[in-house]
Design a protein around this motif. Structure first.
Motif, mmCIF file in Angstrom:
data_model
loop_
_atom_site.group_PDB
_atom_site.id
_atom_site.type_symbol
_atom_site.label_atom_id
_atom_site.label_comp_id
_atom_site.label_asym_id
_atom_site.label_seq_id
_atom_site.Cartn_x
_atom_site.Cartn_y
_atom_site.Cartn_z
ATOM 1 N N ASP A 171 24.879 34.381 48.051
ATOM 2 C CA ASP A 171 25.029 33.614 46.813
ATOM 3 C C ASP A 171 26.385 33.862 46.154
ATOM 4 O O ASP A 171 26.540 33.682 44.949
ATOM 5 C CB ASP A 171 23.916 33.976 45.828
ATOM 6 C CG ASP A 171 23.859 35.464 45.534
ATOM 7 O OD1 ASP A 171 24.588 36.228 46.209
ATOM 8 O OD2 ASP A 171 23.098 35.865 44.629
ATOM 9 N N GLU B 224 28.005 30.525 44.539
ATOM 10 C CA GLU B 224 27.394 30.059 43.298
ATOM 11 C C GLU B 224 27.695 30.998 42.136
ATOM 12 O O GLU B 224 27.932 30.561 41.011
ATOM 13 C CB GLU B 224 25.883 29.907 43.490
ATOM 14 C CG GLU B 224 25.483 28.760 44.410
ATOM 15 C CD GLU B 224 25.999 27.422 43.893
ATOM 16 O OE1 GLU B 224 26.014 27.219 42.658
ATOM 17 O OE2 GLU B 224 26.398 26.588 44.725
ATOM 18 N N LYS B 225 27.679 32.298 42.402
ATOM 19 C CA LYS B 225 27.994 33.245 41.329
ATOM 20 C C LYS B 225 29.446 33.107 40.879
ATOM 21 O O LYS B 225 29.747 33.222 39.684
ATOM 22 C CB LYS B 225 27.724 34.670 41.804
ATOM 23 C CG LYS B 225 26.255 35.029 41.878
ATOM 24 C CD LYS B 225 26.075 36.500 42.212
ATOM 25 C CE LYS B 225 24.604 36.882 42.204
ATOM 26 N NZ LYS B 225 24.400 38.326 42.507
ATOM 27 N N ARG C 219 31.266 30.326 40.966
ATOM 28 C CA ARG C 219 31.357 29.098 40.162
ATOM 29 C C ARG C 219 30.757 29.323 38.776
ATOM 30 O O ARG C 219 31.299 28.841 37.773
ATOM 31 C CB ARG C 219 30.644 27.957 40.879
ATOM 32 C CG ARG C 219 30.736 26.626 40.120
ATOM 33 C CD ARG C 219 29.964 25.521 40.800
ATOM 34 N NE ARG C 219 30.576 25.142 42.055
ATOM 35 C CZ ARG C 219 30.085 25.450 43.252
ATOM 36 N NH1 ARG C 219 28.969 26.187 43.342
ATOM 37 N NH2 ARG C 219 30.680 25.055 44.349
ATOM 38 N N ARG C 220 29.673 30.053 38.716
ATOM 39 C CA ARG C 220 29.026 30.334 37.428
ATOM 40 C C ARG C 220 29.949 31.163 36.534
ATOM 41 O O ARG C 220 30.078 30.875 35.333
ATOM 42 C CB ARG C 220 27.705 31.073 37.675
ATOM 43 C CG ARG C 220 26.947 31.441 36.409
ATOM 44 C CD ARG C 220 25.749 32.324 36.749
ATOM 45 N NE ARG C 220 25.011 32.698 35.546
ATOM 46 C CZ ARG C 220 23.965 32.049 35.090
ATOM 47 N NH1 ARG C 220 23.514 30.986 35.733
ATOM 48 N NH2 ARG C 220 23.345 32.460 33.990
ATOM 49 N N THR D 263 36.522 23.969 41.006
ATOM 50 C CA THR D 263 35.351 24.759 41.424
ATOM 51 C C THR D 263 34.542 24.038 42.500
ATOM 52 O O THR D 263 33.329 24.238 42.596
ATOM 53 C CB THR D 263 34.455 25.067 40.207
ATOM 54 O OG1 THR D 263 34.113 23.836 39.542
ATOM 55 C CG2 THR D 263 35.150 25.995 39.239
ATOM 56 N N ASP E 277 33.275 23.364 46.334
ATOM 57 C CA ASP E 277 32.925 24.319 47.389
ATOM 58 C C ASP E 277 34.103 24.574 48.320
ATOM 59 O O ASP E 277 34.338 25.711 48.756
ATOM 60 C CB ASP E 277 31.729 23.793 48.192
ATOM 61 C CG ASP E 277 30.446 23.804 47.375
ATOM 62 O OD1 ASP E 277 30.443 24.443 46.306
ATOM 63 O OD2 ASP E 277 29.464 23.180 47.802
#
Length: 684
Positions: A492, A495-496, A498-499, A568, A570
């Motif tokens: 992950d 995703e982390k 981008r968060r 941001t 992928d």
């Protein structure tokens, strides 16, 4: 309030002093256990060299030693005291010691010497420990000659000195003042050099020329030194002859050391359990960057340089030039009608066939970086048996597109071996700043003044809006978020990351009326004051009090969101996950142009020779790359040994400092109960 600020300042100074003492302690431990330290780097994440470059570093570059992103530095002594490099993936090792790029290269070269049984320092040249030059005044030599007695016992004569000077060398002859018998005679040694009518050079004069090449002063340095020492100035022809001789020695040294570099890179990847294929070709990761002799897009000389990403070895370079003195002379003669077009073509053809033309590039200067990348990638297998499978570069995709466009868009190695692109996170973070500044300049309001004049007001400028300070903070936080992502799990990690990046935007655009901290991390130690207060069971402090809000019109917020969304994706974030930078290339470029000052004209051959000398120093250190044994037969002096020791020490010092900076970027403030700063650069 002033007393409180002074108290906080004393605490900050105390923390700084603790860090300095800890740094000194680790440096002393490093010196004590230098030969017994075992290294195991947790990830092949890029490495940079010592921070001694003359080039001005970018503000985003935390340090020029950026090998890894781990927090702690622990030193451990092996039981057997052998130099060893454990597998990079061995993150569970109980004995982990991280080293700078210079130390890793030093260890690999030491292992090469151990395997092949070659001597160090002189590069296979026999040295004489009694050869170093002794500087003294002429009066001392005269007094020594006067105290010499004639060898004939019947003659009571004393010595009479005759000195024949040739620049920095002297031929000494002592004769008896009575019988004129030769008591002592010593001539400066001469070495034969092919390709010249007067094919001799002397060690002392050549050593002086070698020094002017190292410090970049050139012939003007010889002129100044001759004036200070009251020595006859050598002619430009003599200087060029000695310079060409030094360049030939530098090329031989560079070629010999590059064989060690090739072996060291293969050995390093072998310890990572990465081996060559059936054809003996090894896939490696490299960092590529272009550099020009002068600023702007009109430079006559440029270079593309490839550095191995894990060890920091400089592998290859392509030096391109748009200038040739003889070609310019012939072109000027043609313009003045001194020669005809047919004669010009004959002269140019003869000049090209002689291979003395220094013009090897005809297009614009901006295309040198792409052209250099094409040539380097095309010869990687034939030169080293390496396949540069990962291309780490800046945001400019022209060089990468030129590489993958080779062989009819099949790439340099065919369809089965595509070259992968990774981003330099420093350039990637600066891309956010550029887009925010462009957005700020693009959004204007048309205002009519009382006098009827029309003004255009940039309403995103000013305090509390998209000021340069605020943009700089956002850029630093983006860079910190990318570096922090290396510690996340691979499943992950994207995703982390981008968060974390989007959390900075929502945090600074939140207001008391519409707070949005949904992406900010939870917990009492969160960098977000809002989430930290909620976790403590307190009422959240206001955004006005914490000075974290940006006053933006509602119709502008979505434009900022679009900027962040474009950065941001992928595809872009996957290129940044390893957190690699071009710091080592920037450092090497500074050292290269220090030997070829941009304030003076430099030809192609001069830049090529400077690159070979700097690359040898960078890869093997000052002692092993020294040309002193080849020039004078003497070993490298103590000054070079001290310089090498200082280089390694500064390399480690830069690594410790950069780790502490990154640790502060990742960890929250220890005193969250006292005036939580809220949002600031590096706080998350």
């Amino acid at each position: 309030m002033p007393k409180k600020k002074a108290w906080k300042r004393r605490l900050e100074l105390r923390d700084i002093m603790k860090e300095r003492h800890e740094q000194k302690r680790k440096l002393k431990l490093y010196e004590k256990e230098k030969m017994n330290i075992m290294v195991a780097t947790p990830s092949c994440s890029g490495v940079t060299d010592e921070a001694t470059s003359s080039a001005t570093p970018d503000p985003l570059y935390e340090s020029e030693d950026d090998l890894s992103d781990e927090d702690d530095i622990d030193y451990c002594v092996e039981d057997e005291g052998e130099l060893d490099i454990q597998a990079l993936n061995d993150t569970n090792s109980e004995c982990v010691a991280e080293k700078s790029g210079a130390e890793i290269r030093k260890l690999l070269f030491a292992e090469y010497e151990k395997v092949h049984g070659l001597g160090e320092g002189s590069g296979g040249v026999e040295v004489n420990e009694e050869c170093p030059v002794v500087l003294t005044s002429e009066q001392v030599i005269y007094e020594m000659a006067e105290n010499m007695n004639c060898r004939d016992k019947k003659c009571n004569g004393s010595g009479e000195l005759t000195i024949n000077r040739e620049y920095f060398d002297s031929d000494i002859k002592v004769t008896c003042n009575v019988c004129e018998r030769v008591i002592y005679e010593k001539n400066s040694p001469r070495m034969n050099v092919t390709g010249h009518k007067r094919a001799t050079v002397s060690p002392i004069t050549t050593s002086i020329v070698y020094n002017t090449i190292l410090d970049g002063t050139g012939y003007s340095g010889v002129r100044k030194l001759s004036g200070v020492l009251s020595v006859d100035l050598m002619s430009k022809t003599v200087y060029e002859r000695n310079k060409e001789y030094v360049h030939s020695l530098g090329k031989n040294k560079y070629d010999a050391l590059q064989k060690k570099v090739q072996w060291s890179v293969v050995e390093y990847y072998r310890k990572m359990n990465i081996h060559p294929d059936d054809n003996g070709v090894l896939d490696i990761d490299v960092i590529y960057d272009g550099t020009w002799m002068t600023r702007g897009h009109n430079s006559n000389i440029g270079a593309g340089i490839v550095v191995e990403a894990c060890t920091g070895f400089v592998l290859d370079a392509e030096i391109l030039s748009k200038f040739c003195y003889k070609c310019v002379v012939n072109e000027n003669k043609l313009k003045r009608n001194e020669i005809s077009q047919e004669e010009f073509e004959v002269v140019e053809a003869t000049h090209k066939e002689s291979k003395t033309c220094t013009r090897n590039f005809e297009k614009s200067s901006g295309m040198m970086e792409a052209e250099g990348a094409k040539k380097i990638w095309s010869r990687s297998i034939s030169k080293y048996n390496f396949r540069y499978s990962v291309f780490v570069g800046d945001g400019d995709s022209s060089a990468y597109n030129a590489v993958i466009g080779l062989n009819n868009n099949e790439g340099p190695y065919g369809r089965n071996h595509r070259v992968k692109k990774e981003e330099c996170i420093n350039h990637f973070a600066k891309r956010l700043g550029s887009r925010l500044r462009n957005l700020r300049e693009r959004l204007v309001n048309k205002v009519v003044t009382k006098t009827g004049k029309t003004r255009f007001h940039k309403y995103l400028r000013g305090k509390g809006k998209l000021s340069d300070t605020t943009i700089g903070h956002l850029v630093m936080c983006l860079s910190a978020a990318i570096r922090r992502a290396k510690s996340y799990d691979e499943c992950d990690r994207l995703e982390k990351l981008r968060r974390d990046i989007l959390a900075t935007l929502l945090h600074v655009t939140s207001t008391d009326e519409a707070p949005d901290h949904s992406l900010c991390p939870d917990g009492e130690r969160s960098w977000c004051f809002y989430k930290a207060d909620i976790s403590r069971g307190k009422e959240p402090r206001t955004h006005q009090q914490m000075k974290v809000k940006i006053n933006l019109p509602p119709d502008v917020k979505h434009l900022l969101q679009e900027v962040y969304d474009s950065l941001t994706t992928d595809e872009l974030l996957e290129r940044c996950l390893k957190g690699r930078t071009q710091n080592i290339n920037e450092s090497f470029n500074g050292k290269l142009w220090a030997k070829c000052p941009k304030t003076k004209f430099q030809g192609l051959q001069r830049v090529i020779a400077a690159f070979q000398i700097v690359a040898s120093e960078h890869n093997s250190g000052y002692e092993e790359s020294s040309l002193v044994p080849q020039i004078s037969g003497a070993p490298p002096g103590k000054a070079q040994a001290q310089q090498e020791k200082e280089r390694l020490k500064q390399s480690l010092r830069g690594k410790i400092e950069s780790k502490k900076v990154r640790k502060r970027l990742r960890e929250p403030d220890q005193e969250e109960e006292q005036d939580d700063p809220g949002y600031k650069a590096g706080a998350f």
